[in-house]
Enzyme design. Structure first.
Site, PDB file in Angstrom:
ATOM      1  N   HIS A  91      30.794  38.926  41.239  1.00 35.32           N
ATOM      2  CA  HIS A  91      31.378  40.131  40.648  1.00 35.32           C
ATOM      3  C   HIS A  91      30.312  41.231  40.644  1.00 35.32           C
ATOM      4  CE1 HIS A  91      33.142  42.913  37.802  1.00 35.32           C
ATOM      5  NE2 HIS A  91      34.290  42.318  38.020  1.00 35.32           N
TER       6      HIS A  91
ATOM      7  N   GLU B  10      29.513  43.295  38.499  1.00 38.39           N
ATOM      8  CA  GLU B  10      28.724  43.367  37.261  1.00 38.39           C
ATOM      9  C   GLU B  10      27.595  42.346  37.284  1.00 38.39           C
ATOM     10  OE1 GLU B  10      32.072  43.097  34.607  1.00 38.39           O
ATOM     11  OE2 GLU B  10      32.685  45.110  35.234  1.00 38.39           O
TER      12      GLU B  10
ATOM     13  N   SER C 274      40.941  48.703  37.761  1.00 33.70           N
ATOM     14  CA  SER C 274      41.908  49.529  37.024  1.00 33.70           C
ATOM     15  C   SER C 274      43.363  49.212  37.359  1.00 33.70           C
ATOM     16  CB  SER C 274      41.620  51.027  37.246  1.00 33.70           C
ATOM     17  OG  SER C 274      40.357  51.366  36.705  1.00 33.70           O
TER      18      SER C 274
HETATM   19  P1  13P Z   1      39.338  46.568  35.210  1.00 34.64           P
HETATM   20  O1  13P Z   1      40.707  46.046  35.526  1.00 34.64           O
HETATM   21  O2  13P Z   1      39.047  46.629  33.744  1.00 34.64           O
HETATM   22  O3  13P Z   1      39.078  47.866  35.937  1.00 34.64           O
HETATM   23  O4  13P Z   1      38.275  45.505  35.787  1.00 34.64           O
HETATM   24  C1  13P Z   1      38.431  45.033  37.082  1.00 34.64           C
HETATM   25  C2  13P Z   1      37.502  43.904  37.268  1.00 34.64           C
HETATM   26  O5  13P Z   1      36.298  44.070  37.318  1.00 34.64           O
HETATM   27  C3  13P Z   1      38.082  42.552  37.368  1.00 34.64           C
HETATM   28  O6  13P Z   1      37.132  41.627  37.798  1.00 34.64           O
END
Ligand code: 13P
Length: 258
Positions: free
Chosen positions: A105, A107, A220
């Site tokens: 991911h 992040e 999103s």
């Molecule tokens: P959002 O749906 O909050 O934009 O996050 C997407 C995401 O990173 C799913 O792994």
């Protein structure tokens, strides 16, 4: 060439959200899942602390009829066990009840410096534990503005996907970094371009398996845009962040799946 039918997957990534009390939300998802089309799979990836408890609730629900729901995890260590304080292995997550693990991911790539090589090793760890690897790729805003989206995605696919990927053991999630948690989404045409490119890349490398691998869009996704995004060719479901925390929204997204 006819495009093979691919069973859609709506996956919820809860990220670092959810205490024990969130079990009631998960129960609401299980209840609602009974009404979701039988042609769709649902996956809930709560924080690791909740996997075992959710798996128990899922098992109890299964006793009253098969549920199209599975539990997943958000990351794993590359090793099966050992001196890695604070880390959790794919085998442990499997033992707790996870059936899939998200790796790479954005992040984790950003917060923990995970490279494509690390992501690839993690995907192999997921397979070693007998689970499905959900590998994430996606460009930053700067990379898109510079016109490098397809190059970036190509590099991530080449570096993050191990040999041996199949339509059963691998799911690829395209998550443009700039669309995550921002409320911004690419246009349907932009999603179609990237997903078509990913499909072509996977088919070149993995042949017939690549034609059937599930390609999720993430960033999103919400009830109001899900049906438009899910209708894009080569989009076989969604990886949902914020909107996956609420049963009503998560189930509405699943309902928007063709
Ligand atoms: P959002 O749906 O909050 O934009 O996050 C997407 C995401 O990173 C799913 O792994």
């Amino acid at each position: 060439m006819p495009v093979p039918a691919v069973r859609p997957l709506i996956a919820g990534n809860w990220k670092m959200n959810g205490l024990k009390a969130a079990a009631s939300e998960f129960d609401a998802m299980l209840e609602g899942a009974k009404k979701v089309s039988s042609g769709i799979d649902l996956l809930v990836c709560p924080p690791a602390t909740l996997i075992a408890a959710f798996a128990d609730r899922l098992a109890a629900a299964h006793e009253h009829g098969a549920m199209p729901v599975a539990i997943g995890a958000q990351d794993c260590h590359t090793n099966a066990s050992g001196a890695h304080t604070g880390d959790i292995s794919a085998e442990m997550l499997a033992d707790a009840g996870a059936r899939a693990i998200i790796v790479g991911h954005s992040e984790r790539r950003a917060d923990h410096g995970e490279t494509d090589a690390i992501v690839r090793t993690k995907a192999q760890a997921v397979w070693r534990a007998g689970l499905v690897a959900i590998v994430c790729v996606g460009e930053t805003q700067g990379e898109r503005n510079a016109g490098h989206t397809l190059d970036v995605v190509a590099g991530q696919l080449a570096g993050s996907l191990p040999d041996g990927a199949t339509a059963v053991n691998l799911v690829v999630a395209y998550e443009p970094v700039w669309a995550i948690g921002t409320g911004m989404t690419p246009t349907a045409a932009d999603v179609e371009e990237v997903h078509g490119f990913i499909r072509q890349t996977l088919t070149q490398r993995f042949n017939a398996e690549g034609e059937r691998m599930r390609l999720l869009y993430g960033g999103s996704v919400k009830p109001s845009n899900a049906s438009e995004l899910m209708a894009v060719p080569n989009v076989n479901g969604a990886l949902v962040g914020g909107a996956s925390l609420k049963a009503a929204d998560f189930l509405a997204i699943a309902a928007g799946c063709p």
